[in-house]
Design an enzyme around this catalytic site. Sequence first.
Site, short mmCIF file in Angstrom:
data_model
loop_
_atom_site.label_atom_id
_atom_site.label_comp_id
_atom_site.label_asym_id
_atom_site.label_seq_id
_atom_site.Cartn_x
_atom_site.Cartn_y
_atom_site.Cartn_z
N TRP A 242 -17.64 21.75 -3.61
CA TRP A 242 -17.03 20.75 -4.52
C TRP A 242 -15.75 20.95 -5.05
O TRP A 242 -15.07 20.15 -5.52
CB TRP A 242 -18.10 21.13 -5.91
CG TRP A 242 -17.69 22.25 -6.68
CD1 TRP A 242 -17.39 23.40 -6.05
CD2 TRP A 242 -17.08 22.44 -8.05
NE1 TRP A 242 -17.10 24.54 -7.07
CE2 TRP A 242 -17.11 23.75 -8.46
CE3 TRP A 242 -17.23 21.59 -8.98
CZ2 TRP A 242 -16.80 24.36 -9.53
CZ3 TRP A 242 -16.68 21.99 -10.29
CH2 TRP A 242 -16.45 23.28 -10.66
N ASP A 243 -15.05 22.10 -4.48
CA ASP A 243 -13.62 22.09 -4.70
C ASP A 243 -13.08 20.95 -4.43
O ASP A 243 -11.89 20.54 -5.02
CB ASP A 243 -13.07 23.37 -3.91
CG ASP A 243 -13.74 24.62 -3.95
OD1 ASP A 243 -14.95 24.69 -4.22
OD2 ASP A 243 -13.46 25.65 -3.78
N GLU B 138 -21.04 30.40 -11.87
CA GLU B 138 -22.18 31.04 -11.13
C GLU B 138 -22.54 32.33 -11.69
O GLU B 138 -23.24 32.90 -11.09
CB GLU B 138 -21.33 31.27 -9.90
CG GLU B 138 -21.04 30.02 -9.12
CD GLU B 138 -20.57 30.16 -7.59
OE1 GLU B 138 -20.28 31.29 -7.31
OE2 GLU B 138 -20.55 29.23 -7.05
N LYS C 10 -18.21 32.96 -15.23
CA LYS C 10 -17.20 33.29 -14.24
C LYS C 10 -15.82 32.11 -14.10
O LYS C 10 -15.03 32.49 -13.91
CB LYS C 10 -17.98 33.16 -12.87
CG LYS C 10 -17.07 33.34 -11.56
CD LYS C 10 -18.16 33.21 -10.36
CE LYS C 10 -17.17 33.67 -9.04
NZ LYS C 10 -17.96 33.26 -8.00
N GLN C 11 -16.35 31.00 -14.72
CA GLN C 11 -15.27 29.90 -14.64
C GLN C 11 -15.68 29.02 -15.79
O GLN C 11 -16.69 28.94 -16.43
CB GLN C 11 -15.31 29.30 -13.08
CG GLN C 11 -16.62 28.86 -12.71
CD GLN C 11 -16.83 28.90 -11.47
OE1 GLN C 11 -17.41 29.69 -10.93
NE2 GLN C 11 -16.21 27.78 -10.53
C1 BGC Z 1 -16.44 29.58 -7.20
C2 BGC Z 1 -17.09 28.38 -6.83
C3 BGC Z 1 -16.17 27.82 -5.55
C4 BGC Z 1 -16.23 28.71 -4.27
C5 BGC Z 1 -15.47 28.27 -3.41
C6 BGC Z 1 -16.60 30.59 -6.07
O1 BGC Z 1 -15.86 31.80 -6.36
O2 BGC Z 1 -17.34 30.17 -8.31
O3 BGC Z 1 -17.11 27.27 -8.00
O4 BGC Z 1 -16.82 26.56 -5.11
O5 BGC Z 1 -15.97 29.93 -4.96
O6 BGC Z 1 -14.08 28.29 -3.67
#
Ligand code: BGC
Length: 766
Positions: free
Chosen positions: A356-357, A483, A595-596
């Site tokens: 999804w990035d 996550e 985490k984010q």
């Molecule tokens: C993040 C995800 C991301 C993935 C790839 C993970 O560490 O939590 O949101 O899509 O990295 O960049």
Amino acid sequence: MNWHIKRNRLNVEELINEESLFFLGNGYLGVRGNFEEGYPDESPTIRGTYINAFHDIIDIPYGEKLYGFPDTQQKMLNVQDTQSVHIYLGEEEELYTLEQGQVLNYSRKLLLDEGSTAREIYWKSPLGKELNIRFERLVSFVHRELFMIKLTLIPVNFSGKLKVVSSVSGDVENYVNEEDPRVATGEAKRLHLSRLLVNEDVGYIESQAEVSRLLAGCMTRHYTDVNAEMSVYKDDHSKQLLFEYVWEAEESVPASLTKRTIFVDSLRHEGDLYEAAIQLQQSLEDWRDDELFHKQKEYMVQFWRHGDVRVGGDFKLQEGLRFNLYHLLQSVGRDSYSNISAKGLSGEGYEGHYFWDTEIYMFPVFLMIAPDLARKLLIYRYSILSHAKNRAAEMGHQQGALFPWRTISGKECSSYFPAGTAQYHISADIAYSYIQYYQATGDTDFLLDYGVELLVETARLWMDVGHLNKNGFSINNVTGPDEYTAIVNNNYYTNVMAKHNLIWAVKAYQLAKRKNSKRVKDLAETLCLTKEELEEFKQAAVTMNLPYDSQFGINPQDDTFLNKAVWDMKNTPADEFPLLLHFHPLTLYRYQVCKQADTVLAHFLLEDEQDFETIRNSYNYYEKITTHDSSLSTCVFSMMAAKLGDLEKAFHYFGDSARLDLDNMHGNTKDGLHMANMAGSFMAIVFGFAGLRIKENGLHFTPKLPEQWSDYSFHVHGQGQLISACVTSQYMRLKLIDANRPVEVHVNGLHYRIKPDETLKVFLAD
Ligand code: BGC
């Protein structure tokens, strides 16, 4: 100024990170910045060349495999290594290596304005011969398949024999690290040699992926301006091609040798790959090296004309911003087979998968500075829509499209479903990018050709996964972007994005119908789309359950988030971050720890869904419990801090994002560059400080200037026109470039129409 990333000292420990920082690519091909001559003392390296989307299929090993877990995953392969060049001096054939002799001078540059790298070494051999060596590299933006290395040698204090042995190896494998879940843990050797041949001075290697059976070929030929004796060999045992050039060099007289390689692959090139490579190679015969470098520079001039972002008074951040944009340009796929992976084409982290990035971070950047490239990203998703429909069916849904959490060719590659497949929001994220594209370009044909279908199929997923209960339309058992929290009911982010998806499935249908009712009628028939179904979409959207907590005045991340204990951030030692490398997921899932950005990101993407107070309270709440262990996080906090008027914080978070890879802030730059974060640094300026939002009635700005800067400027596309923008402490200036019609904008809530030859200056209140 700030156009060159430089290293003037050979720091052996840093070389593995520099391989990512100095990588060259063009969206098709990516070559890490390895040294032609190798490193001293067996220093660690990840030697890599990648073709976007070129992959093998590997089994996913499970201890306990349950229904619907994917059997296999795709893995981007490291293809033939054409980077090696060795130099021998004099009759004694002293080999130039960094292990022996003396490096008298060293410099390395990534030329962001020219699209190439240059490395220069002034070396003294153990026997006292001094040689100046220059390697220039280019992966062409103009000729997609071309990678070239130009070597220039100047004997400083001797005349005599020079020998260059340039090689190409078909004996390659991928990088693995069993300790880090963010890179591959096994299956290193998946590409096998199938053809090795020499035809006069041309060498060719073809290799085949073990299971996907995809073929990758590379054809190498050298060009030199000296009268050299040449021999070409192939070594079946070591799977190598060797090109040897020997000549009598004269003191102080430069001699050059260029190695040109054409890469081809069976995804894109039809028929016999050898023939395809020959044709491409011949079509470049008439191009001189300087012409190829010049064309590359012209391409870059054009790119920066639309893409450059400047900040007045900050060298370091300026450097980071341009560096980031440049690498995004090098990594973005430009055809329906490829997209932009989490690490671009710079390394093997996340195995070349698309997440999804793309839609939430990288796509908006391209939409603003290169909409033609943004469109290609959307077409790629459209090309895997049938896989997404199959996956939805496999996951037990009666209808709809569930896009894979991570993939290359369209099938789900995630083996850890709680933080993978369960991130259903990816379908809404893709829908969001389609909507943004329409809002920024007004391209109704795009809706007719792709948009309506994709929005309807994703909307159908929400209708199937969700249901109406006393709290409204609810979506259970999904994972949001954060996550460290998994499998929850009514994740605010997912629900609000699904709502937007549902509303726009209906809107896109209506807009397309206005443009061409006959085509939309046919389309509706093909999709079995009825008025009743559209009405159901509307109802689900209107009643969507968006969790709200009146005690804190925030949107809780999900139904139960606030019932959990808060993670003790203060007493967590610094070396236990990122938490994912030190705690079992279940431990993390039991706490309020992120985490984010999750809800905060939803407030950025859909700010009109909540009032300012709720957005502010939520920001303050989540800031305390967010670790930013994901590099996708700080840029979002920067944008939202800017919206809330806390420019100090916005600036601080922006700084963390702008130089994340240049300063290896996450400690894993060796595995590749963090593409989403790189895009985030652009977003932090344009969507953060300048407050851009793309809405139905045009572009909206709420500009602010951090006190550390004198001004900043950037470019954006809106309604098909290029706009240059500049913000100072006193005003925002907007000007159209090469425009053919007016553009509607809003600055701080007031509407303006900028005509093609006008400059709009809006004075900002204190
Ligand atoms: C993040 C995800 C991301 C993935 C790839 C993970 O560490 O939590 O949101 O899509 O990295 O960049």
